[in-house]
Design an enzyme around this catalytic site. Structure first.
Site, short mmCIF file in Angstrom:
data_model
loop_
_atom_site.label_atom_id
_atom_site.label_comp_id
_atom_site.label_asym_id
_atom_site.label_seq_id
_atom_site.Cartn_x
_atom_site.Cartn_y
_atom_site.Cartn_z
CE LYS A 24 -2.26 -1.23 3.77
NZ LYS A 24 -1.87 -2.59 4.09
CB CYS A 57 -9.83 2.16 15.15
SG CYS A 57 -8.94 2.86 15.44
CG MET A 58 -7.85 4.01 18.25
SD MET A 58 -7.56 5.90 19.46
CE MET A 58 -8.79 6.19 20.00
CG MET A 117 -9.22 -3.33 14.52
SD MET A 117 -9.77 -1.74 15.71
CE MET A 117 -7.76 -1.50 15.74
N GLY A 136 -4.84 1.85 14.16
CA GLY A 136 -4.93 1.35 12.62
C GLY A 136 -5.61 2.87 11.21
CD GLN A 137 -8.60 6.04 11.25
OE1 GLN A 137 -9.05 6.63 10.33
NE2 GLN A 137 -9.62 5.71 12.27
#
Lengths: 772, 82, 218
Positions: free
Chosen positions: A87, A176-177, A361, A398-399
């Protein structure tokens, strides 16, 4: 035909010359050589953090004649040391999708019509003011994300909390967190990991808790594999509910039934105490024991409220609590053989082994997410394996800026850049730095994300501005929230770079600058703040999210609070924001230093980054004169919590007899709105699918590629089956990647959440299957 | 209709100038190394006259120190086969 | 001796699989029974196993004595099983352990004075099923056969991005076997063999499959 042949010959000519040049000049690189076009061919390289996951790889973006043309790993960045994943390497292609949004659009008589961006911003400001005047300050909201840059989140919070006086500020990082945050807050009283990625070069044992790192954090995962190859004493254990690439790479794969990680974690603690592997010096000095409420619910009903209450207990009470969790009892519940539980306990308990636990997650998107975070900390605390190189309970994100923007700036309803809205001194500090009256800041939190979209559905919120995120793909129980957003008197503003299901419900679409088309900062999983300059121009009228907010703020009369000029607003915002974090516990590097370096870890005190927090050897904020100081809590101790096993919000029964688990694949990032515009990634995984266990597929009578209907109490989705593909769920579970807007699996999922963190559980709900 | 590729080495400090010079010539495509002082030149001329003219212009470039052939192809030599 | 041992293991293996099957049927929801990790994701476990099992000097060694021309010269089309380019004793009975004694691990063969290529699929032990020996170079009749062009090298999508995997993975699941070590073809050897998660960077993009762009459904 002739033309193609000549093209090919030229290609051959170029390749052969490049090969020769490579032989004459070892190491010569021809970064731009596939663009045989009319440009100068010269490439300049500029640093940036990668736009995708929370690992925070440093990349070098190659620019030629104003266009980004290539990516290299940044060898100066300690995160990835020059390596990226697929990616990252292809990320610059995401800037150039054909359907890029380059002008503002406004809904007029049901049709989206292009308008100049200034006109659209006028309308946004006007609608915001009108809604606030008519329905009160809490009828307007902003919803951002962990892809917001730090300045984006900061100005959003300043405008909504400081100027407009509403705590309706949330971000998709809630999805997500949030459990990671409440885990840190309840166990340590201060957010974000104590360790750093260097732990990977020191640990002997890695345990991944429901965390498919091989696909989701691949750069860190290869560092783990390289360590196992280089050092002989490294073991990787994959502890998960589904078999993945991570299980394949691990030395041992241990599967557990969904939700029973709570019981297994307690069983590991039981074994540690039973075998007296407890590090008593550490526990006596630095740990206190607590319990909270039980039977805490699942939040599936509107207006659900819960407040935990901590009670002190002693070690004997904690030990008694654990008696329900002998490995033999837990084996029956979890399906994990008692010997495997004992094996994991022995790894944690062996004083000669350094252990790092990773999770993301699997533990956070969990209706008992806060608890399972607490329970893994319990294990590390009992054996004193924490805050030292290689001993690390490590919560991954995740971000790219879930930590930097959402957690540190505090773009959540209860948060401020320093502290929480409930505390007067924190409100005072914010009001002073923001130059607003302290009464402006409401001491009561309003809606967390799920409740915010419920409020939009109910009509309590009538104006919502959504930036850098795609909730019309990601909200659980999606149908309700999409219908809510589409209701008549709701006004939805969406700032984005490509059309998505979220722009489909918008009344105003604002074209946004993407990644290096603007200046900004991200903050990664290991407390590292990473600055990037504007490297290429945004297309058309696209504008940074920060500047969009500033434009609207000024139209609302807050020129004084948003005084920066368009040439240097990022530096000004950073220096103002930095004031919130002054002091050794959270000191941030200056704008000047951030610009120079490939990321700087906070606390950045006297020119030094802090690698391991709470450890007096490394952390200047330790003041108690001991080896460790858990200064986040008033008692200067880390808290062990007695948290029981409680079942999932919805488990399979005779009618809905399968678990539905959702997640990601390495090629695509989140809802795929960026990665699907990168041809090579889209080609590798062009659409979503449902993974089945081969025997379940046989029972159902489907083979690879045949359609399966997945039905829950909320909705259904028909999609192609994948058998023995990227991963294999155990019998009785199906797994669906959520990136594909053509298969909105969140119409099937359940909006139950952890009552403490308010983070929904995307990994567990009950479905039945039919051959379609 | 020849296609040639060359390794072009710029005169000292003249890499940027060389790229500009080469880019300004017709029938030339330039691939620049981003870390070494070397440039790859691909030429694609429609006929031998143009090729001769191009060779002359290349020889007159001040910014070019040396040019060495890496790959050559000429349609004329294979006429009658296609 | 060797062979009988192997058979025993096979029988127990089958017994375990049968047992798991029965047990898994009995458990209603999400049994935690282990899944066969070798048997999914294009047998992705092979890469990690090979990465863990191959000593670093093996992976980084480079004899440079095989190149792409000889590689494709032994194949009828890209992806076809190569012929056996060396002498095979007339009395050879097809016992796989003879082939695998060299082709399982690679290294230097004194007998042939060459570095040995490693097979990416050592578990398929009936080597003669696919790999033919050459007893004559004469053709029965001339042929009109034309092969497709082999995948071109270095076809990165961007200047400096890692090249994609241009071939299908079936029977070539184990990247380490062909892309590292002294027997590897020089043009496709990797210089970063210490990294084990190959598909982190290299995207499968089979060249014979048409490239499609993402278009939103209306």
């Amino acid at each position: 035909m002739k033309l193609n042949r000549r093209k090919f010959l030229k290609y051959a000519a170029a390749s052969s010359a490049i090969a020769t040049a490579g032989a004459l000049f070892p190491g010569a690189s021809f970064g731009s050589w596939q663009n045989l076009s009319n440009n100068s061919g010269l490439i300049s390289w500029q640093k940036a953090p990668c736009r995708f996951c929370g690992t925070g790889c440093g990349v070098l973006v190659g620019v030629s004649d104003g266009r980004a043309v290539a990516v290299k790993g940044d060898p100066n960045c300690s995160v990835n040391k020059g390596l990226c994943c697929m990616k990252g390497y292809h990320s610059v292609q995401m800037l150039y999708g054909k359907d890029r949004i380059t002008t503002a659009k406004v809904r007029k008589n049901g049709e989206m019509v292009e308008v100049p961006i200034q006109e659209a911003l006028d309308l946004v400001a006007e609608k915001l003011k009108e809604t606030k005047d008519k329905h009160g300050k809490d009828s307007v909201a902003i919803y951002g994300s962990g892809q917001w840059t730090i300045p984006d989140g900061y100005v959003a919070s300043k405008l909504f909390k400081g100027c407009l006086g509403t705590n309706n500020v949330e971000a998709n990082a809630r999805l997500c967190m949030a459990s990671a945050v409440t885990g840190f807050m309840t166990s340590f009283g201060i957010d974000e990991p104590m360790g750093c990625y260097e732990d990977m070069d020191n640990a002997n044992v890695f345990i991944t808790w429901g965390n498919n790192m091989a696909e989701m954090h691949p750069v860190l995962f290869s560092r783990m594999l390289a360590n196992r190859k280089r050092r002989t004493n490294v073991t990787i254990i994959d502890f998960a509910t589904r078999s993945t690439r991570t299980s394949q790479a691990a030395d041992k794969s241990i599967l557990f039934r969904p939700q029973t990680d709570l019981a297994v974690a307690n069983a590991i603690c039981y074994e540690i105490i039973k075998n007296d592997w407890v590090d008593w010096n550490f526990v006596n000095e630095h740990v206190s024991f607590h319990k909270g409420k039980t039977n805490i619910g699942y939040g599936t009903e509107d207006h659900f409220a819960f407040k935990d209450k901590a009670e002190s207990i002693n070690f004997a009470e904690y030990k008694t609590f654990l008696e329900d969790y002998t490995p033999e009892k837990v084996e029956k519940l979890s399906g994990v053989p008692a010997k495997d539980i004992k094996y994991m306990a022995a790894l944690y308990g062996d004083p000669d082994l350094k252990v790092t636990s990773f999770w993301c997650m699997g533990m956070n998107q969990h209706t008992r997410g806060t608890w399972i975070n607490n329970l893994v900390y319990n294990i590390h605390l009992l054996v004193g394996k924490i805050s030292t190189p290689g001993n690390s309970p490590f919560s991954l994100t995740g971000q790219p800026s879930a930590c930097g923007t959402v957690r540190e700036v505090g773009t959540l309803t209860h948060k401020l850049p320093h502290g929480v809205v409930m505390k007067e001194d924190h409100r005072k500090m914010a009001a002073e730095i923001w130059d607003v009256p302290v009464e402006n800041i409401d001491p009561k939190p309003t809606y967390h994300t799920v409740e915010m979209f419920r409020a939009l559905d109910r009509g309590d919120i009538k104006f919502i501005w959504i930036q850098v995120t795609n909730p019309m793909v990601t909200m659980p129980n999606l149908t309700r929230y999409r219908n809510g957003a589409l209701k008549d008197d709701r006004f939805v503003v969406v700032s984005d770079v490509y059309p998505t299901p979220t722009t489909d419900v918008a009344d105003v679409i604002l074209p946004a600058a993407l990644w290096v088309e603007q200046e900004g900062m991200f903050g990664n999983s290991e407390r590292r703040t990473q600055h990037f300059a504007q490297i290429v121009d945004p297309p058309g009228e696209a504008m940074s999210d920060t500047w969009q907010i500033i434009e609207v703020a000024r139209r609302l009369g807050f020129e004084k609070q948003f005084p920066w000029s368009e040439d240097d607003y990022i530096g000004g915002i950073w220096e103002e924001y930095r004031k919130f974090h002054a002091g050794p516990k959270h000191e941030m590097a200056s704008y000047k230093i951030l610009k120079e370096r490939s990321g700087v870890q906070w606390p950045f005190v006297n020119g030094k980054e802090t690698r391991w927090r709470f450890n007096a050897k490394y952390d200047p904020a330790c003041t108690n004169g001991k080896d460790f100081d858990f200064y986040g809590k008033k008692d200067h101790k880390a808290w062990i919590w007695a948290r029981p096993y409680e079942p999932a919000a919805e488990s399979p029964d005779s009618e809905y007899n399968f678990w539905l688990n959702t997640g990601r694949v390495i090629e695509h990032w989140h809802t795929g709105s960026l990665t699907r515009r990168i041809p090579v990634l889209h080609n590798a995984v062009p659409s979503s699918y449902v993974e089945l266990h081969p025997e379940d597929a046989a029972d159902l009578g489907v083979v690879n590629g045949e359609m399966v209907k997945i039905i829950s109490r909320r909705g259904e989705m028909t999609m192609p089956a994948q058998i023995k593909g990227r991963g294999v769920p155990p019998r009785g579970m199906v797994f669906v990647p959520f990136f594909d807007e053509s298969y909105l699996i969140n119409e099937v999922t359940l909006d139950a959440f952890c009552p403490i963190s308010k983070q929904p559980d995307y990994k567990k709900c009950a479905v039945r299957l039919e051959k379609a | 209709m020849p296609i040639f590729s060359y390794i072009a080495i710029p005169a000292s400090g003249a890499k940027k100038a060389l790229c500009m010079d080469l880019n300004s010539l017709a029938h030339c495509e330039v691939i620049v190394s981003d870390n070494k002082d070397v440039v790859v030149l691909v030429t694609d001329t429609p006929d031998n006259d143009t090729e001769d003219k191009l060779q002359k212009s290349l020889n007159n470039l001040q910014s070019l120190q040396s040019l060495s052939l890496a790959f050559g192809y000429d349609d004329n030599e294979k006429q009658g086969r296609d | 001796m060797k062979r009988s041992k192997k058979r025993d293991r096979l029988v127990t293996g089958i017994a375990i699989i049968c047992f798991l099957g029965v047990w898994a049927v009995m458990v209603l929801t999400a049994s935690a029974a282990p899944v066969d990790l070798r048997d999914f994701d294009h047998q992705g476990k092979k890469i990690y196993d090979a990465h863990a099992a191959t000593p670093q000097p093996y992976m980084s060694a480079d004899s440079g004595d095989r190149n792409l021309a000889t590689y494709y010269g032994r194949r009828q089309y890209p992806g076809s099983p190569p012929i056996i380019p060396h002498e095979v004793d007339q009395t050879f009975d097809g016992d796989e352990s003879n082939c695998l004694s060299c082709h399982a691990k690679g290294g230097y063969s004194q007998e042939f004075d060459k570095f040995v290529p490693v097979t990416p699929h050592p578990e398929n032990t009936l080597c003669y099923q696919c790999h033919a020996k050459v007893t004559t170079k004469e053709k029965f009749v001339e042929t009109d056969w034309k092969s497709i062009r082999p995948p071109r090298l270095g076809r990165s999508f961007l200047g400096s991005s890692p090249p994609p995997i241009p071939h299908a993975l079936q029977l070539r699941e184990n990247c380490i076997a062909c892309h590292t070590g002294s027997g590897a073809v020089v043009e496709i050897r990797v210089d970063h063999s210490a990294r084990g998660n190959c598909r982190q960077c290299h995207v499968p993009a089979v060249q014979t499959t048409p490239v499609q762009e993402f278009v939103r459904k209306p």
